[in-house]
Design a protein around this motif. Structure first.
Motif, short mmCIF file in Angstrom:
data_model
loop_
_atom_site.label_atom_id
_atom_site.label_comp_id
_atom_site.label_asym_id
_atom_site.label_seq_id
_atom_site.Cartn_x
_atom_site.Cartn_y
_atom_site.Cartn_z
N ARG A 47 3.24 7.94 11.61
CA ARG A 47 4.19 8.58 10.69
C ARG A 47 5.57 7.94 10.82
O ARG A 47 6.25 7.68 9.83
CB ARG A 47 4.24 10.07 10.99
CG ARG A 47 5.14 10.85 10.06
CD ARG A 47 5.13 12.31 10.36
NE ARG A 47 5.57 12.52 11.73
CZ ARG A 47 5.28 13.57 12.45
NH1 ARG A 47 4.50 14.51 11.99
NH2 ARG A 47 5.73 13.69 13.68
N GLU A 68 0.96 4.09 -2.94
CA GLU A 68 0.77 5.53 -2.68
C GLU A 68 1.96 6.33 -3.18
O GLU A 68 1.80 7.40 -3.76
CB GLU A 68 0.53 5.79 -1.19
CG GLU A 68 -0.79 5.29 -0.67
CD GLU A 68 -1.99 5.94 -1.34
OE1 GLU A 68 -1.90 7.13 -1.73
OE2 GLU A 68 -3.02 5.26 -1.50
N ALA A 95 -1.77 8.37 7.27
CA ALA A 95 -3.23 8.44 7.35
C ALA A 95 -3.87 7.49 6.34
O ALA A 95 -4.91 6.88 6.63
CB ALA A 95 -3.69 9.87 7.10
N LYS A 96 -3.25 7.35 5.18
CA LYS A 96 -3.83 6.51 4.13
C LYS A 96 -3.67 5.02 4.40
O LYS A 96 -4.46 4.21 3.95
CB LYS A 96 -3.23 6.86 2.77
CG LYS A 96 -3.69 8.21 2.27
CD LYS A 96 -3.15 8.51 0.90
CE LYS A 96 -3.70 9.85 0.43
NZ LYS A 96 -3.28 10.17 -0.91
N VAL A 97 -2.61 4.63 5.13
CA VAL A 97 -2.36 3.20 5.36
C VAL A 97 -2.58 2.78 6.81
O VAL A 97 -2.28 1.66 7.18
CB VAL A 97 -0.93 2.79 4.89
CG1 VAL A 97 -0.76 3.03 3.42
CG2 VAL A 97 0.14 3.49 5.70
N ASN A 98 -3.09 3.70 7.63
CA ASN A 98 -3.40 3.41 9.04
C ASN A 98 -2.18 3.01 9.85
O ASN A 98 -2.22 2.01 10.60
CB ASN A 98 -4.49 2.34 9.16
CG ASN A 98 -5.86 2.93 9.12
OD1 ASN A 98 -6.02 4.13 9.26
ND2 ASN A 98 -6.85 2.09 8.92
N GLU A 145 0.88 12.12 5.58
CA GLU A 145 -0.18 11.83 4.62
C GLU A 145 -0.25 10.33 4.32
O GLU A 145 -1.33 9.74 4.30
CB GLU A 145 0.08 12.61 3.34
CG GLU A 145 -0.94 12.41 2.25
CD GLU A 145 -0.56 13.15 0.97
OE1 GLU A 145 -1.08 12.76 -0.09
OE2 GLU A 145 0.26 14.08 1.03
N LEU A 146 0.90 9.71 4.11
CA LEU A 146 0.94 8.27 3.87
C LEU A 146 0.42 7.50 5.07
O LEU A 146 -0.31 6.52 4.92
CB LEU A 146 2.37 7.82 3.54
CG LEU A 146 2.94 8.28 2.20
CD1 LEU A 146 4.42 7.96 2.12
CD2 LEU A 146 2.19 7.64 1.06
N ARG A 172 0.83 -1.20 0.00
CA ARG A 172 0.00 0.00 0.00
C ARG A 172 0.87 1.26 0.00
O ARG A 172 0.56 2.22 -0.70
CB ARG A 172 -0.94 -0.01 1.19
CG ARG A 172 -2.07 -1.04 1.01
CD ARG A 172 -2.96 -1.19 2.21
NE ARG A 172 -3.61 0.06 2.60
CZ ARG A 172 -4.15 0.25 3.79
NH1 ARG A 172 -4.14 -0.71 4.70
NH2 ARG A 172 -4.73 1.41 4.08
N ARG A 183 1.83 6.79 -6.87
CA ARG A 183 0.90 7.86 -7.25
C ARG A 183 1.50 9.24 -6.99
O ARG A 183 1.31 10.16 -7.76
CB ARG A 183 -0.41 7.72 -6.50
CG ARG A 183 -1.36 6.72 -7.12
CD ARG A 183 -2.75 6.80 -6.52
NE ARG A 183 -2.93 6.01 -5.31
CZ ARG A 183 -3.01 4.69 -5.27
NH1 ARG A 183 -2.89 3.99 -6.36
NH2 ARG A 183 -3.19 4.06 -4.13
N ASN A 184 2.19 9.37 -5.86
CA ASN A 184 2.77 10.66 -5.48
C ASN A 184 4.01 10.42 -4.65
O ASN A 184 3.92 10.22 -3.44
CB ASN A 184 1.75 11.50 -4.70
CG ASN A 184 2.33 12.84 -4.27
OD1 ASN A 184 3.42 13.23 -4.69
ND2 ASN A 184 1.60 13.56 -3.44
N ALA A 202 4.63 12.56 -1.42
CA ALA A 202 3.67 12.54 -0.31
C ALA A 202 4.42 12.54 1.02
O ALA A 202 5.42 11.85 1.19
CB ALA A 202 2.78 11.31 -0.41
#
Length: 112
Positions: free
Chosen positions: A35, A15, A29-32, A26-27, A11, A18-19, A22
């Motif tokens: 940081r 991400e 938050a997207k993969v739970n 931010e990453l 995951r 895609r970016n 990032a």
């Protein structure tokens, strides 16, 4: 050592694909994950060779054929402005202009 990527690594890789810019937060938050956990996983992925680098795509604002120019002011210790020096400089394909100067510097070279 090659490791099998777990679903979280996959995951994170998706991400980053895609970016690549990032932020870790931010990453996370997207993969739970936290940081710090994301940062550690990215460092491991880089170290293990799963991530081998980052790149950019040139956009419309700057074409691939855009050139960079530089002006170089040359001071020769022996203060000679001999024709052989100018001839040698002008023979270099990157040099598009070569002028003898008076004053503190001896030669102006424009490189493109």
């Amino acid at each position: 050592m090659k490791r099998i990527l777990d679903p979280l690594d996959e995951r994170i890789m998706a991400e980053l694909t895609r970016n690549a810019r990032a932020a870790h937060a931010e990453l996370a938050a997207k993969v739970n994950l936290s940081r710090n956990a994301v940062r550690q996983r990215i460092e491991r992925l880089e170290r293990d060779g799963a991530i081998q680098g980052y790149t950019i795509r040139v956009g419309e604002g700057r074409g691939a054929d855009t050139r960079i120019n530089a002006l170089i002011f040359v001071y020769r210790y022996d203060r000679m402005r001999g024709a052989e020096v100018l001839q040698a400089l002008r023979a270099m394909p990157e040099i598009v202009q070569c002028e003898v100067l008076s004053g503190e510097f001896d030669v102006l070279v424009r490189v493109s």
